[in-house]
Motif scaffolding. Structure first.
Motif, PDB file in Angstrom:
ATOM      1  N   GLU A 201      24.779  54.752   9.081  1.00  0.00           N
ATOM      2  CA  GLU A 201      23.974  54.449   7.896  1.00  0.00           C
ATOM      3  C   GLU A 201      24.647  55.003   6.631  1.00  0.00           C
ATOM      4  N   SER A 202      24.460  54.322   5.548  1.00  0.00           N
ATOM      5  CA  SER A 202      25.106  54.715   4.299  1.00  0.00           C
ATOM      6  C   SER A 202      24.230  54.275   3.145  1.00  0.00           C
ATOM      7  N   ALA A 203      23.962  55.203   2.238  1.00  0.00           N
ATOM      8  CA  ALA A 203      23.080  54.896   1.119  1.00  0.00           C
ATOM      9  C   ALA A 203      23.766  55.181  -0.200  1.00  0.00           C
ATOM     10  N   GLY A 204      23.388  54.425  -1.200  1.00  0.00           N
ATOM     11  CA  GLY A 204      23.885  54.652  -2.550  1.00  0.00           C
ATOM     12  C   GLY A 204      22.754  54.430  -3.535  1.00  0.00           C
ATOM     13  N   VAL A 205      22.963  54.906  -4.742  1.00  0.00           N
ATOM     14  CA  VAL A 205      21.925  54.762  -5.761  1.00  0.00           C
ATOM     15  C   VAL A 205      22.553  54.191  -7.033  1.00  0.00           C
ATOM     16  N   ALA A 206      21.821  53.261  -7.659  1.00  0.00           N
ATOM     17  CA  ALA A 206      22.196  52.743  -8.974  1.00  0.00           C
ATOM     18  C   ALA A 206      21.111  53.172  -9.947  1.00  0.00           C
ATOM     19  N   ILE A 207      21.521  53.684 -11.105  1.00  0.00           N
ATOM     20  CA  ILE A 207      20.530  54.098 -12.106  1.00  0.00           C
ATOM     21  C   ILE A 207      20.873  53.467 -13.444  1.00  0.00           C
ATOM     22  N   ASP A 208      19.850  52.861 -14.032  1.00  0.00           N
ATOM     23  CA  ASP A 208      19.937  52.339 -15.394  1.00  0.00           C
ATOM     24  C   ASP A 208      19.289  53.386 -16.287  1.00  0.00           C
ATOM     25  N   ILE A 209      20.110  54.075 -17.069  1.00  0.00           N
ATOM     26  CA  ILE A 209      19.610  55.155 -17.923  1.00  0.00           C
ATOM     27  C   ILE A 209      19.325  54.599 -19.300  1.00  0.00           C
ATOM     28  N   GLY A 210      18.079  54.357 -19.561  1.00  0.00           N
ATOM     29  CA  GLY A 210      17.706  53.867 -20.878  1.00  0.00           C
ATOM     30  C   GLY A 210      17.386  55.026 -21.802  1.00  0.00           C
ATOM     31  N   THR A 211      17.321  54.736 -23.085  1.00  0.00           N
ATOM     32  CA  THR A 211      16.966  55.758 -24.062  1.00  0.00           C
ATOM     33  C   THR A 211      15.566  56.299 -23.781  1.00  0.00           C
TER      34      THR A 211
ATOM     35  N   GLN B 168      21.951  64.681   0.064  1.00  0.00           N
ATOM     36  CA  GLN B 168      23.385  64.710   0.360  1.00  0.00           C
ATOM     37  C   GLN B 168      23.842  63.479   1.135  1.00  0.00           C
ATOM     38  N   GLU B 169      22.869  62.663   1.574  1.00  0.00           N
ATOM     39  CA  GLU B 169      23.234  61.404   2.246  1.00  0.00           C
ATOM     40  C   GLU B 169      23.420  60.253   1.263  1.00  0.00           C
ATOM     41  N   VAL B 170      23.209  60.521   0.004  1.00  0.00           N
ATOM     42  CA  VAL B 170      23.529  59.512  -1.020  1.00  0.00           C
ATOM     43  C   VAL B 170      25.031  59.604  -1.277  1.00  0.00           C
ATOM     44  N   ASP B 171      25.754  58.567  -0.830  1.00  0.00           N
ATOM     45  CA  ASP B 171      27.212  58.646  -0.840  1.00  0.00           C
ATOM     46  C   ASP B 171      27.829  58.234  -2.165  1.00  0.00           C
ATOM     47  N   GLU B 172      27.104  57.432  -2.916  1.00  0.00           N
ATOM     48  CA  GLU B 172      27.661  56.987  -4.189  1.00  0.00           C
ATOM     49  C   GLU B 172      26.562  56.767  -5.198  1.00  0.00           C
ATOM     50  N   LEU B 173      26.933  56.916  -6.458  1.00  0.00           N
ATOM     51  CA  LEU B 173      25.980  56.714  -7.549  1.00  0.00           C
ATOM     52  C   LEU B 173      26.676  55.878  -8.612  1.00  0.00           C
ATOM     53  N   VAL B 174      25.994  54.811  -9.048  1.00  0.00           N
ATOM     54  CA  VAL B 174      26.517  54.003 -10.157  1.00  0.00           C
ATOM     55  C   VAL B 174      25.584  54.175 -11.336  1.00  0.00           C
ATOM     56  N   LEU B 175      26.162  54.429 -12.511  1.00  0.00           N
ATOM     57  CA  LEU B 175      25.358  54.624 -13.718  1.00  0.00           C
ATOM     58  C   LEU B 175      25.679  53.550 -14.750  1.00  0.00           C
ATOM     59  N   VAL B 176      24.614  53.024 -15.368  1.00  0.00           N
ATOM     60  CA  VAL B 176      24.788  52.185 -16.559  1.00  0.00           C
ATOM     61  C   VAL B 176      23.878  52.748 -17.640  1.00  0.00           C
ATOM     62  N   TYR B 177      24.274  52.533 -18.893  1.00  0.00           N
ATOM     63  CA  TYR B 177      23.548  53.108 -20.017  1.00  0.00           C
ATOM     64  C   TYR B 177      24.128  52.532 -21.292  1.00  0.00           C
ATOM     65  N   ASN B 178      23.430  52.788 -22.396  1.00  0.00           N
ATOM     66  CA  ASN B 178      24.032  52.446 -23.680  1.00  0.00           C
ATOM     67  C   ASN B 178      25.087  53.507 -24.000  1.00  0.00           C
ATOM     68  N   THR B 179      25.810  53.288 -25.067  1.00  0.00           N
ATOM     69  CA  THR B 179      26.950  54.156 -25.371  1.00  0.00           C
ATOM     70  C   THR B 179      26.521  55.605 -25.624  1.00  0.00           C
ATOM     71  N   ALA B 180      25.389  55.770 -26.295  1.00  0.00           N
ATOM     72  CA  ALA B 180      24.948  57.139 -26.588  1.00  0.00           C
ATOM     73  C   ALA B 180      24.543  57.857 -25.298  1.00  0.00           C
ATOM     74  N   MET B 181      23.767  57.173 -24.454  1.00  0.00           N
ATOM     75  CA  MET B 181      23.361  57.799 -23.184  1.00  0.00           C
ATOM     76  C   MET B 181      24.573  58.055 -22.297  1.00  0.00           C
ATOM     77  N   HIS B 182      25.557  57.170 -22.349  1.00  0.00           N
ATOM     78  CA  HIS B 182      26.825  57.333 -21.625  1.00  0.00           C
ATOM     79  C   HIS B 182      27.475  58.660 -22.016  1.00  0.00           C
TER      80      HIS B 182
END
Lengths: 645, 645
Positions: B207-217, B290-304
């Protein structure tokens, strides 16, 4: 002060140089190697260069005939007519008076700097893992609003030809401000082999420092080095603070493996020691710890595991497989080490269960694998490591010497620091000692108050040999209580002891004595070393060695006569015995200064054959035999003559 | 339960499988792709495989004719005589009864799994950045006491053909115990593109898990995904806790740039939000963070910049150059993010000063660059981003909508969570509302107590459109105070408001109202979007768009009729308007599930042309014009008919 742009070809290195400096000075500041056998003394004529004139659009630079002024008298004398006609100048003479592009002909390009260490016969090129590159960026504008990192990477590629680099995350975090606060002129620290920029500093910062640390079970020895010249800028040492968790590696392994958070605790302690050493070295040199760009660590296998937070439970028991044996590059921040936050810690490879990276470093420094002669290398630490061999074959073993020879388990033992007695002689007639402490050049009794605080490793070997040569200690190791001297007396329990320094001479207000127990501990240690060397000679198939090398992280050199007198190793002519100080620390330093030596270390770690001596059936017998002191009267006429044993 | 060794060729994947399971089940457990159109229903006959018999020394395995038992009735029926003669079996039928080597012919190897998202028309292969590999090691012995890491790397190479991998430092620290506590059978998590093993777990752990997060203002939206199937296992959202430091990006940038430790503080806050989201997702799924193997982040430039601790002072002012624009891979531990300690955080690239990675993610999800038709994509957040174009050309702009459409700055605004009013209708005759809250399927007034707590983004757009269509709000945006309804009243300051829910219906004990100020804020937001779209159409040179896509991290879909009614975008047939929910979050998820999409994102970030609208000379005039509500009576017969403005 007015400055001009100077660009060197073919390296492409460039920078702003103060008006009036010579091309040679500019080259040195920018890290361009120009041959100058006379050291810039305007004598050798080796530093011929060719200025180029015209407009260099790519470099955004105009170089004119006025940029270097007319030929100097020295140049007219040294340069041939033809050379003068071809426009040659001498880099040591020509003063910078304008922007200029300087071409360095092949013949004038210096070989990489080689560090020669007097007395140790070592030479190696300076080729550190990190490079400093000065770059100038075009500022961001509305029509060119690329990201700072893209702008930097492109400038590095254009100005230094390094493609495809990446920025370490910590370097990225500071980039926007460093660029703008320094007028877009920065120095990047690059790890070319990793394709990485590890840090960015404002302005022209060619200086680069690294640290090598030899982490012993008892003592840590650290060297702050200039990565451009190889020079040792500062040395520092300290006790291993893990000592409260056991004096030997096995008790530390037990603690780390057997207690909740035991590993985390011992790891934290050693990292704290490392951080304190780094802070001390940096402060003394007047730099910040973040300017330490690289750290090389050597240690025995147990310290390796504890320093890197690798579970050590299995290296301590059969089949003794380590977590990792190969060399490792770990980000300093992952280990909690405070230095350049993007910098790497290089851990030299370990050899086998009980032979660590410190022994690989010793081999790197002493190079038996490049020798025709058979060398016996004895590295004295809490564990003694012995290597024997030459280019044909290399053997090694580990001896459980205990920490006596390093000063631990010795009543007045201490590490090599100011106040430590490091050299001892005893007059065979009067039985009076002469001794010298670290931090003073005067020998007792020439000084009445010596400020002695204790005895360090080399002093312990010296006093042991001296007691034997003077006949105070006999072949069995017993102090002769029948001798009439105020120096020989009994303690409150009736045990004999020898007074090396009376309280009034010292800084501790107590007599510094050598006890019968001290002598026993030293005997056991030297016997372990002797037997180890004997076995290696047998395995190798030789009845002699051509050279004996005595090493130890003492901070003070072992006296080779004393070591021979006490029977630390099989007989060898004194002229072929060499004391080299902390060879493990030297090897660590070599690996710090030359990245190619790390590959050599990897080969050495695989090549050397580990010999397990404790399993030999006659080990106990040989060990008992070696505890006695040698028949050495022919070499040291007084030795043992008062023997009562 | 008895287990047998099963090895699949040509992949080389192997593992211990419980007796009696089918080859297909074994293949699924070991991550071997076998075609099975009927899903293992013993119908399609696609899953033909060939068992191989004999002794396989390299695999240390004997495979006999008894390993799979005789042909089953289904196999006899489905397999041709020739196939039976050649030894074929059906993977779904043949039960494992002994050690066996199974060859999977090309025709039976399944294509990589493709995720189809109903209603959004998206399909993409599952090709995550991390792979799970099961390996079995030979235990360390006295005659083979290689280091644990060398042993592991060699086993991975032999059993999976991956050469030259390195172990992440954190994986190395746990290796000795994981190996020995799991009988030398482990699963490694590999990042093949980085040549790195990021973690080691005991036993067979496919099993393998990952998380994607959209970081809004204003809001963070997080998705926990199964990296094998692409399935969204859990969703969670929360407010951005930085909100106390300013509601818009400029005030956060000011805070971070203008205060000592301001950046560290805002960075720490957002990292804490991320860690709390990860913990919530993991807990709900019953796994460890600790079983979350990867994280993808998206955001606007300031949050980035704030999330990555990059100094944001210069992205807020001309020439708006960001610290970094390209995608970044950063170790989670370097950011202080608690997940797989060796895992990576992937940050999608940003486009320009004010168009961030969230917009790249929207493009990745909506794929206008693969379309012939001209798409207008409106992504509503605290900043609205608009894209327009097709495979020929892509334009984007950013609109300062403010956070009103997300519920901030709205008196009873809240995020999409249980209790939020998400859908609203108003009867044009009675002026009575119907509404629905998240967490219930019943519409008020069908339920008397609705438990409403506030209004979320989609509800705000709905109520605004409904007020207009019902004629309560006129074209200028003013509430018509002359209407006779208990819903329309004045507050203590005399300002008109509309009561959407009376206190008794709610969970907050207060009337939930829409104020005149709320309506003004929404008007400003929708005007900014409308004008942005208009400019893009002009720049592109088109007077129409073929499709309008409405996106927003609302947690609840925008009602496209409402959006059209309020004049959020230029006219378009309703059937060509699509509401897609959080497209930025979807794009982040796609980049999480398919590493090749990250390269596509990089290309998109370079390809899209940023249009600066605020500098246009007629911007102010257009903006004022767009504040009014549209002439929409033909579409919505009641709209504006009670207009008093």
């Amino acid at each position: 002060m007015k400055k001009f742009q100077v660009v060197f070809q073919p390296s492409g290195r460039r920078g702003l140089i103060e008006a009036g400096k010579s091309i040679l000075q500019a080259a040195q500041e920018l890290g361009v190697g120009i041959e100058a056998a006379c050291g810039g003394g305007m004598v050798c004529g080796k530093c011929k260069v060719v200025p180029e004139f015209g407009s260099f659009e790519k470099l955004a630079l105009e170089s004119s005939h006025d940029s270097l002024g007319p030929l100097t008298a020295v140049e007219k004398r040294i340069l041939s007519d033809e050379e003068q006609a071809r426009g040659f100048r001498l880099a040591c003479c020509a003063p910078i008076q304008g922007d200029v592009v300087v071409s360095v002909p092949k013949a004038s390009q210096s070989a990489r700097q080689v560090v020669l260490e007097e007395g140790k016969g070592r030479s190696f090129e300076i080729k550190p893992a990190v490079k400093k590159l000065y770059v100038e960026l075009s500022p961001a504008t509305l029509s060119d609003a690329r990201s700072d990192s893209a702008r930097l990477l492109e400038a590095v590629e254009q100005q230094h030809g390094l493609k495809g680099l990446q920025l370490d995350y910590t370097a990225l975090t500071v980039l926007p401000r460093v660029l703008r606060q320094n007028d877009w002129q920065v120095t990047v620290t690059v790890r070319p082999d990793k394709g990485e920029i590890i840090s960015v500093q404002g302005g022209h910062r060619p200086e680069s420092a690294g640290v090598a640390i030899d982490i012993g079970t008892t003592t840590l020895a650290a060297y702050l080095c200039d990565l451009r010249t190889g020079e040792v800028l500062q040395k520092a040492s300290r006790m291993n603070s893990q000592i409260g968790y056991g004096e030997d590696v096995l008790s530390r392994i037990s603690y780390a493996a057997g207690n909740q958070d035991g590993l985390e605790k011992l790891h934290g302690i050693i990292i704290n020691d490392i951080n304190e050493l780094l802070a001390e070295l940096a402060e003394r040199q007047g730099i910040g710890v973040q300017e330490v760009d690289e750290l090389v660590l050597v240690y025995n296998t147990a310290m390796h595991h504890l320093a890197l937070k690798l579970y050590p439970g299995y290296v301590g028991r059969s089949p003794f497989a380590p977590a990792a044996a190969d060399s490792l590059d770990i980000k300093a921040r992952d280990l909690g080490i405070r230095m350049n936050p993007g910098g790497w810690v290089h851990s030299l490879p370990i050899e086998a269960g009980f032979v660590g990276a410190d022994n690989v470093a010793v081999l790197l420094a002493e190079e038996p694998h490049k020798s025709d002669k058979i060398k016996l290398i004895i590295d004295i630490g809490t564990n003694g490591e012995i290597d024997l061999g030459n280019r044909d074959r290399l053997l090694c073993t580990s001896c459980a010497t205990g920490p006596a020879l390093e000063g631990a388990q010795i009543k007045f033992g201490m590490r090599a620091a100011p106040g430590a007695i490091e050299k001892v002689r005893i007059d065979p007639d009067t039985l009076e000692p002469r001794y010298k402490v670290i931090g003073s050049d005067v020998w007792y009794p020439d000084a009445e108050h010596t400020g002695a605080k204790g005895i360090c490793g080399s002093g312990i070997i010296d006093v042991f040999a001296a007691l034997f040569i003077a006949g105070i200690v006999g072949r069995t190791g017993r102090i002769n209580g029948k001798l009439s001297s105020g120096r020989i007396r009994r303690d409150e329990k009736g045990k004999l002891e020898y007074v090396l320094a009376f309280a009034a001479e010292t800084d501790i207000g107590k007599d510094i004595v050598i006890t019968q127990a001290d002598i026993r501990a030293i005997q056991l240690a030297k016997a372990a070393l002797y037997v180890g060397a004997e076995y290696l000679m047998e395995k190798y198939g030789t009845d002699h060695v051509d050279e004996v090398i005595l090493a130890g992280a003492f901070g003070s050199y072992i006296d080779k006569k004393s070591a021979l007198a006490m029977g630390m190793f099989p007989d060898c002519d004194l002229e072929h015995v060499h004391a080299v100080g902390n060879a493990a620390g030297d090897g660590a330093r070599i690996a710090l200064l030359n990245i190619e030596k790390r590959a050599e270390a990897a080969r050495l770690a695989r090549q050397v054959e580990f010999v397990e001596t404790a399993v030999e059936p006659d080990f106990q017998q040989r060990f008992m035999d070696a505890i006695a002191l040698p028949h050495a009267r022919h070499k040291f006429p007084h030795a043992g003559q008062r023997d009562s044993g």
